[in-house]
Design an enzyme around this catalytic site. Structure first.
Site, short mmCIF file in Angstrom:
data_model
loop_
_atom_site.label_atom_id
_atom_site.label_comp_id
_atom_site.label_asym_id
_atom_site.label_seq_id
_atom_site.Cartn_x
_atom_site.Cartn_y
_atom_site.Cartn_z
N HIS A 22 -37.96 52.88 69.61
CA HIS A 22 -38.75 51.89 68.86
C HIS A 22 -39.72 51.17 69.82
O HIS A 22 -40.91 51.04 69.53
CB HIS A 22 -37.79 50.91 68.19
CG HIS A 22 -38.43 49.75 67.52
ND1 HIS A 22 -38.55 49.65 66.16
CD2 HIS A 22 -38.99 48.63 68.01
CE1 HIS A 22 -39.16 48.52 65.84
NE2 HIS A 22 -39.44 47.88 66.97
N GLU A 23 -39.20 50.75 70.97
CA GLU A 23 -40.05 50.04 71.92
C GLU A 23 -41.10 50.97 72.52
O GLU A 23 -42.23 50.55 72.77
CB GLU A 23 -39.22 49.41 73.04
CG GLU A 23 -38.20 48.37 72.57
CD GLU A 23 -38.82 47.31 71.69
OE1 GLU A 23 -40.01 46.99 71.86
OE2 GLU A 23 -38.12 46.78 70.81
N HIS A 64 -44.04 51.15 70.37
CA HIS A 64 -44.97 50.04 70.57
C HIS A 64 -45.89 50.33 71.76
O HIS A 64 -47.08 50.04 71.73
CB HIS A 64 -44.22 48.74 70.85
CG HIS A 64 -43.64 48.10 69.62
ND1 HIS A 64 -44.36 47.96 68.47
CD2 HIS A 64 -42.43 47.56 69.37
CE1 HIS A 64 -43.61 47.36 67.55
NE2 HIS A 64 -42.43 47.11 68.08
N GLU A 87 -44.08 46.89 62.99
CA GLU A 87 -42.63 47.13 63.09
C GLU A 87 -42.21 48.32 62.25
O GLU A 87 -41.42 49.14 62.69
CB GLU A 87 -41.85 45.89 62.64
CG GLU A 87 -41.91 44.74 63.61
CD GLU A 87 -41.60 45.14 65.04
OE1 GLU A 87 -40.66 45.92 65.26
OE2 GLU A 87 -42.33 44.69 65.92
#
Lengths: 645, 198
Positions: free
Chosen positions: A180-181, A184, A269
């Site tokens: 997930h990070e 980003h 997100e």
């Protein structure tokens, strides 16, 4: 069709443009409000004075150019300054941001099994996605589950998780959070966030000035009440009024700014969640992590700076007045992850299809079948097979080399070794004859020790090993870094050959060492026109065509492939004669600082050049990935099924 | 004209606050940097302290008559370990750093004597596990030296930032005291160049 890295970057840039307009409107509204306040204030003041002063009545209308100038100047100066300071302090790189919120670097040689697991997961994800391993941070005192990524670009990113994250999540869930990070990082969310924080800081600053004036006014008004000093009382009253106005207007601006920020953040997100599933092909990982958070109250961070990084985090960090959810509600995120088929997840109707696994149908014998279009499509995305291969590569690295990548001294020795020729005989000859004059004794000893392990290093593991060196190299002090780059320079000049791989490695290392932010400030020139880059394209592609093929006919053919692709945009000239070392270096540096469109064209042309024969040797694949690294584009591992057992 | 005065005071106050915030942030960053650099030394030192008992055990089997030298190594190692442990809680404290530096110098001296002993026993020198241990020891030693340089650089940068004007006026107020470098006063006596054996 999945969006690639370039499209994500482009989209992030466009939404930044929209945000700038929105914020400009907000600042305009703030200025207008403040102006009317001051204008009315002065009208009332002059009316009050004229009633006591009978002989000269001065008319003051609402149109007061001087007041307007003062208000506009003051607002722009204060909020602009605060905004700039914030942005500059945040663009120092991911590490600066992580340290600002109290995260500490994970000790690379840690014996804590949980921390070890975390380091491994991050390294594998970085190798799978084709970015240098980011600086790895942990927030030791936070027992809640949360994580964030920070940094301006892929080269100087930092990843941080809380202690609770590594303690209470299993490997799959942790992998989901890290994926997930990484999404980003790859989607360009971080530079967007930094600009958002900057502008908000500017607006908030107006409110802060207001509050200070309110406090000062209240204190001086209280102190002078006894003396009945009319002048002083009036000054205090004015202070109070101005303070109140600034305070109110500033906070109203901040309120709307936060609303915009939160809305943007929620979108990103969902995208990151979807990408995490796409990267790991395991909804259970990220879904499980979110469920775990649901079991706790929420992911609130205790650090005081939490609000500044709230939208970079994995789950919401703050709750209370004046804060809006920067993250979508957990149940919605979980249901999107677990109930909906993979292909249909994505914000705003954008669908994320099955990632194009570049060349999954590989051939035996170290060649990979792939097409140039696949290379571009795969930028900025990761596949499950890629992650598995990365795990495989890390696990099969010679133990001594993997360990060496963790310490600055041995990591720099490793970099020297990786820059030396791949051929064992040539490498050893250069190491014996050339290096003693360049390296210090400590480094020489370390290098000789590591050299003995080099034959165990597979060709496709060279670049991953270099990627793993990144965090240790970031630990060099500025003096050490200067010596280090100086020595690399001299090592490169040992053999008087032009080697594209060497230069790509060097450019990538420099990005890691100095961070993109600092390099950008040092050399501000940006390139946006294809015309001015023609020489650089010719230079790099000529070297690439020459390096990839030994037969002159093949060389010309592969260069022609690149030429036809770029027809109409860049006029290429095939430099059959040797290219000076310095020129190649300059060209790569210029290309690294050119716009996203130019870099996409370069990578596309380079893939066509390398893939003129539809197959890609392991060496060619690594060369292509190294070039992508040098210009800051994440290209995941090329896969050959022969490599994954 | 009180307007003008207020405005000037406000602007001056603003600049002052911003300056202080900047100074504070810079000092915190410097502190993080030297603490991080010390963590690097800490890892390597601990690793070295773990290696030494094995080394001594191996040496004992071959060189029984060198008990004195071996005991001195163990003793120096224990002193250094406790110095490191007490320094861990107060990174940068000049006293603790000096104590650690002295203990390290003592350990290096004892290890130097052990080296001479090893040279005198060809069997011991040829022992494979001894060879491996010695190599690992010298590798960690190099790493310590390198990390120590990084730490001292970071400390110097921090101290300069702390003592420069105007930071020097606020540093005490923020609780930043002077930080000690880690010096190991030990002269290895002309180290030999690393051998190439490929």
């Amino acid at each position: 069709m999945a969006m690639n890295f370039f499209e994500h970057q482009e989209k992030a840039r466009r939404s930044t443009g929209r945000l700038v307009i929105l914020f400009a409107l907000a600042v305009g509204a703030i200025i207008a409000l403040l102006y009317f306040f001051f204008a009315y204030f002065l009208v009332f003041k002059s009316a009050g004075e004229s009633s006591s002063n009978t002989d000269g009545y001065r008319e003051i209308g609402l149109w007061q150019p001087m007041t307007l100038i003062y208000v506009v100047g003051g607002t722009l100066l204060c909020s602009g300054l605060a905004c700039l300071i914030k942005i500059v302090s945040l663009s120092d790189g991911g590490s600066a941001v992580a340290e600002m919120v109290g995260a500490v670097r994970v000790n690379p040689a840690t014996s804590d099994p949980q921390e070890r697991k975390y380091i491994n997961v991050v390294e594998e994800m970085a190798i799978a996605s084709g970015v240098p391993v980011p600086a790895i941070y942990i927030m030791q005192d936070e027992i809640n589950i949360n994580a964030f990524a920070a940094g301006y670009t892929v080269q100087d990113a930092a990843v941080a998780v809380t202690r609770g994250c590594i303690d209470s999540l299993n490997r799959d869930e942790l992998q989901g959070v890290v994926a997930h990070e990484f999404s980003h990082i790859l989607n360009g969310d971080m530079s967007l966030n930094i600009r958002l924080i900057g502008v908000l800081a500017g607006i908030l600053f107006i409110a802060i000035i207001g509050r200070i004036l309110l406090e000062v006014g209240a204190r001086s008004g209280g102190g002078r009440r006894g003396s009945r000093n009319k002048e002083g009382g009036g000054g205090a009253g004015a202070l109070l009024a101005i303070g109140l106005a600034l305070f109110l207007v500033g906070y109203i601006g901040y309120f709307f700014g936060s609303l915009i920020k939160a809305a943007v953040s929620r979108q990103r997100e969902f995208l990151a969640d979807a990408s995490a599933v796409q990267f790991t092909r395991n909804p259970g990982g990220i879904g499980g992590a979110l469920r775990q958070i649901g079991g706790y109250a929420d992911g609130e961070l205790e650090t005081k700076r939490a609000s500044e990084i709230s939208h970079m985090c994995f789950s919401s960090t703050i709750s209370g007045f004046f804060s809006f959810a920067t993250h979508p509600p957990l149940p919605e995120r979980i249901s999107r992850i677990e109930n909906t088929p993979l292909e249909a997840i994505g914000p705003g109707g954008a669908t994320l299809g099955a990632p194009l696994a570049a060349g999954v149908a590989g051939l035996a014998g170290g060649t990979i079948r792939t097409s140039a279009a696949d290379v571009i499509a795969s930028t900025g995305s990761v596949t499950k097979a890629g992650v598995e291969k990365a795990i495989h590569i890390v696990a099969s690295l010679p133990a001594g080399l993997a360990e060496a990548a963790q310490h600055p001294l041995s990591a720099s020795a490793l970099v020297y070794l990786l820059i030396l020729p791949e051929n064992k005989k040539e490498r050893r000859k250069l190491a014996r004859t050339g290096l003693p004059g360049i390296l210090g004794q400590d480094e020489l000893g370390e290098l000789y020790r590591l050299e003995k392990l080099m034959p165990g290093l597979a060709a496709h593991a060279r670049l991953p090993l270099l990627e793993m060196c990144a965090p240790a190299l970031r630990n060099l002090t500025s003096d050490q870094a200067r010596e280090f780059t100086g020595r690399i320079e001299r090592i490169v000049k040992l053999d008087n050959e032009v080697d594209l791989r060497e230069f790509c490695y060097i450019t990538m290392i420099e990005f890691c060492l100095y961070g993109n932010g600092r390099l950008r400030r040092k050399n501000k020139k940006r390139y946006k026109n294809f015309d001015e880059m023609a020489g650089d394209f010719s230079c790099v592609l000529s070297v690439l065509a020459t390096a990839g093929h030994s037969d002159p006919g093949q060389r010309t053919l592969s260069f022609e492939m690149a030429r036809s692709l770029l027809a109409g945009r860049v006029k290429l000239r095939y430099e059959t004669e040797g290219i000076p070392v310095g020129e190649l270096r300059t060209s790569i540096g210029r290309l690294a600082r050119s716009s996203v469109r130019i870099r996409e064209a370069l990578l596309s042309a380079a893939s066509h050049c390398v893939l003129a024969d539809d197959t890609i040797e392991v060496e060619e694949a690594e060369l292509l990935r190294a070039l992508a690294h040098a210009v800051g584009v994440p290209v995941p591992l090329f896969l050959a099924d022969t490599d994954i057992d | 004209m009180s307007w003008l005065a207020l405005g000037i005071i406000g602007v001056v106050l603003l600049i002052l606050i911003m300056m202080m915030v900047g100074i504070y942030n810079r000092l915190v960053r410097g502190k993080n940097q030297y603490e991080n650099a010390f963590a690097q030394i800490d890892v390597q030192l601990k690793r070295r302290y773990d290696l030494i008992p094995n080394l001594v055990e191996t040496a004992k089997g071959y060189a029984k008559h060198e008990k004195e030298t071996l005991d001195a190594v163990v003793k120096a190692r224990n002193t250094a370990l406790s110095a490191l442990e007490s320094a861990g809680g107060k990174i940068g404290d000049p006293g603790a750093m000096q104590a650690l530096g002295d203990a390290e110098a003592g350990l290096l001296g004892a290890l130097g004597k052990l080296n001479v002993v090893v040279e005198a026993y060809p069997d011991l020198k040829a022992n494979t596990s001894m060879e491996k241990l010695m190599e690992e020891l010298s590798s960690t030693e190099n790493k310590v030296a390198f990390s120590r340089q990084a730490y001292n650089d970071a400390v110097m940068t921090f101290n300069i930032a702390r003592e420069s004007f105007p930071a020097v006026m606020f540093a005490g107020m923020f609780g930043f005291t002077e930080v000690g470098q880690l010096d190991i006063r030990f002269e290895p006596g002309g180290r030999e160049a690393p051998k190439v054996e490929f």
